[in-house]
Design an enzyme around this catalytic site. Structure first.
Site, PDB file in Angstrom:
ATOM      1  N   THR A  18       0.917  -1.273   0.050  1.00  9.18           N
ATOM      2  CA  THR A  18       0.320  -0.052   0.168  1.00  9.18           C
ATOM      3  C   THR A  18       1.461   1.491  -0.173  1.00  9.18           C
ATOM      4  O   THR A  18       0.638   2.676  -0.813  1.00  9.18           O
ATOM      5  CB  THR A  18      -1.040  -0.210   1.159  1.00  9.18           C
ATOM      6  OG1 THR A  18      -1.925  -1.216   0.704  1.00  9.18           O
ATOM      7  CG2 THR A  18      -1.599   1.196   1.648  1.00  9.18           C
ATOM      8  N   SER A  68       0.367  -7.739  -0.781  1.00 10.60           N
ATOM      9  CA  SER A  68       1.665  -8.513  -0.494  1.00 10.60           C
ATOM     10  C   SER A  68       0.998  -9.640   0.078  1.00 10.60           C
ATOM     11  O   SER A  68       1.418 -10.613   0.994  1.00 10.60           O
ATOM     12  CB  SER A  68       2.788  -8.415   1.337  1.00 10.60           C
ATOM     13  OG  SER A  68       1.521  -7.918   2.009  1.00 10.60           O
ATOM     14  N   THR A 101       1.442  -4.299   4.119  1.00  7.53           N
ATOM     15  CA  THR A 101       1.208  -4.839   5.671  1.00  7.53           C
ATOM     16  C   THR A 101       0.835  -6.471   5.839  1.00  7.53           C
ATOM     17  O   THR A 101       1.025  -6.046   7.213  1.00  7.53           O
ATOM     18  CB  THR A 101       0.734  -3.429   6.613  1.00  7.53           C
ATOM     19  OG1 THR A 101      -0.658  -3.339   5.717  1.00  7.53           O
ATOM     20  CG2 THR A 101       0.923  -2.005   6.607  1.00  7.53           C
ATOM     21  N   ASP A 102       0.336  -6.402   4.699  1.00  9.59           N
ATOM     22  CA  ASP A 102      -0.720  -8.047   5.257  1.00  9.59           C
ATOM     23  C   ASP A 102       0.061  -9.095   5.649  1.00  9.59           C
ATOM     24  O   ASP A 102       0.070 -10.078   6.459  1.00  9.59           O
ATOM     25  CB  ASP A 102      -1.714  -8.274   3.647  1.00  9.59           C
ATOM     26  CG  ASP A 102      -2.758  -7.709   4.042  1.00  9.59           C
ATOM     27  OD1 ASP A 102      -2.563  -6.805   5.137  1.00  9.59           O
ATOM     28  OD2 ASP A 102      -3.519  -6.935   2.106  1.00  9.59           O
TER      29      ASP A 102
HETATM   30  C1  SIN Z   1      -0.441  -5.181   1.450  1.00 11.46           C
HETATM   31  O1  SIN Z   1      -0.099  -6.120   1.879  1.00 11.46           O
HETATM   32  O2  SIN Z   1       0.657  -5.359   0.317  1.00 11.46           O
HETATM   33  C2  SIN Z   1      -1.978  -4.380   0.485  1.00 11.46           C
HETATM   34  C3  SIN Z   1      -2.077  -3.555   1.804  1.00 11.46           C
HETATM   35  C4  SIN Z   1      -1.196  -3.239   2.832  1.00 11.46           C
HETATM   36  O3  SIN Z   1       0.346  -2.551   2.497  1.00 11.46           O
HETATM   37  O4  SIN Z   1      -1.634  -2.602   3.961  1.00 11.46           O
END
Ligand code: SIN
Length: 328
Positions: A18, A68, A101-102
């Site tokens: 993100t 991710s 983050t995921d």
């Molecule tokens: C991801 O994990 O690539 C998408 C979600 C995020 O980064 O918050």
């Protein structure tokens, strides 16, 4: 600190997420596409980085460009190899990795387990896309660079919302808020405040005691050993485990309730799996705390690892036991 204090390069590796996401509207924090903006552009969008770098040379490299949730073994292999390449360069002081983050906590634990770096490797991320009215990525990137260049930093760390977590403890606990990560009851290892790091306690990720595969074994494996997570819940039974064993699974992590407790039917199936040669580890589905062993436990516990990190450690342990010894 093992690295030379006069080393003078910081490398930012982009993997997507993100932090590199774009939405059609500035107010849209969920309906965006992750992994759209290159790492060069991310770095250029944070002018205060020039001050934070304090004369240090900045190098960027786009290792991947993915959401991710789609993190693959292949990207992990490439990322570990690129990290190892840069970490062995004596001019490189530290690495920053931009990541979604995921699955950030899983990549953090994977890199810590495989590389066990003395130099800092700092993952950072964002909960809002780069196109948001008030994006959080630029500050997170700036904070990550601050941490990466701090002389007391070492090993794999994660920085989000001004909080520094280590690879062992970090866990995403919030699906929307900017402060999305937590380090559990032992707390984070530091905070970034006004461009300075205030350090607190850090866990001993490197000395966690797990058998782990090194970089060479990871690089040589076309596929990681197949390890799945099964969760205990009301009415859990053994059918999923039996089906996985029949399908050839090599390892199972049981995300038990509370102190790793398991429905009797699920436990019986896991014991059958263990007897047939499948490696089984018991973790807890609770987002805080750990499984404390009790006398007579029939299934080994995860030594404090969450189910997703226990899965990575089990994969790496199986990989290590498969191949020749690897100094990694
Ligand atoms: C991801 O994990 O690539 C998408 C979600 C995020 O980064 O918050």
């Amino acid at each position: 600190m093992k690295h030379a204090v006069d080393a003078k390069t910081l490398v930012v590796l982009g993997t997507g997420g993100t932090i590199a996401g774009q939405a059609d509207a500035q107010t849209d924090h969920v309906g965006y596409s992750a992994a759209q903006i290159g790492v060069d552009q991310l770095v250029e969008s944070v002018p205060p980085l020039a001050d934070a770098l304090d004369g240090c040379r900045l190098v960027t490299e786009q290792v991947a460009q993915i959401d991710s949730k789609d993190m693959s073994w292949l990207v992990w292999q490439q990322l570990a190899q690129r990290c190892a390449f840069w970490l062995t360069d004596p001019a490189v002081q530290s690495l920053v990795i931009t990541h979604g983050t995921d699955t950030l906590e899983e990549t953090a634990w994977f890199l810590q387990s495989v590389l066990q770096p003395a130099k800092p490797v700092v993952l950072t991320c964002a909960m809002r896309p780069a196109t948001a009215l008030v994006p959080d990525g630029p500050q997170n990137l700036l904070d990550a660079v601050t941490v990466a260049l701090d002389q007391r930093a070492s090993g794999v760390l994660a920085v989000c919302a001004g909080v520094v977590h280590d690879a062992l403890r970090v866990q995403k606990i919030q699906s929307y808020r900017l402060d999305a990560f937590d380090s559990g009851p032992d707390g984070p290892c530091g905070h970034v405040e006004q461009g300075r790091v205030r350090w607190a306690g850090k866990s001993d990720s490197a000395g966690h005691g797990h058998v782990t595969a090194g970089l060479q074994a990871v690089a040589n494996a076309a596929e990681p050993p197949w390890v799945e997570i099964v969760i205990n819940h009301q009415g859990a039974d053994g059918r999923q485990v039996d089906a996985l064993v029949r399908a050839g699974v090599k390892g199972l992590v049981a995300a038990g309730t509370g102190n790793g407790s398991l429905h009797a039917d699920l436990e019986a199936a896991l014991l059958r799996a263990q007897e047939s040669g499948v490696r089984v580890v018991r973790a807890s589905r609770c987002c805080q705390g750990r499984v404390l062993p009790t006398p007579g436990d029939t299934l080994p516990d995860s030594n404090g690892l969450s189910p997703v990190k226990a899965r990575i450690s089990l994969m790496l342990a199986l990989l290590a036991s498969d191949g020749p010894a690897d100094a990694g």
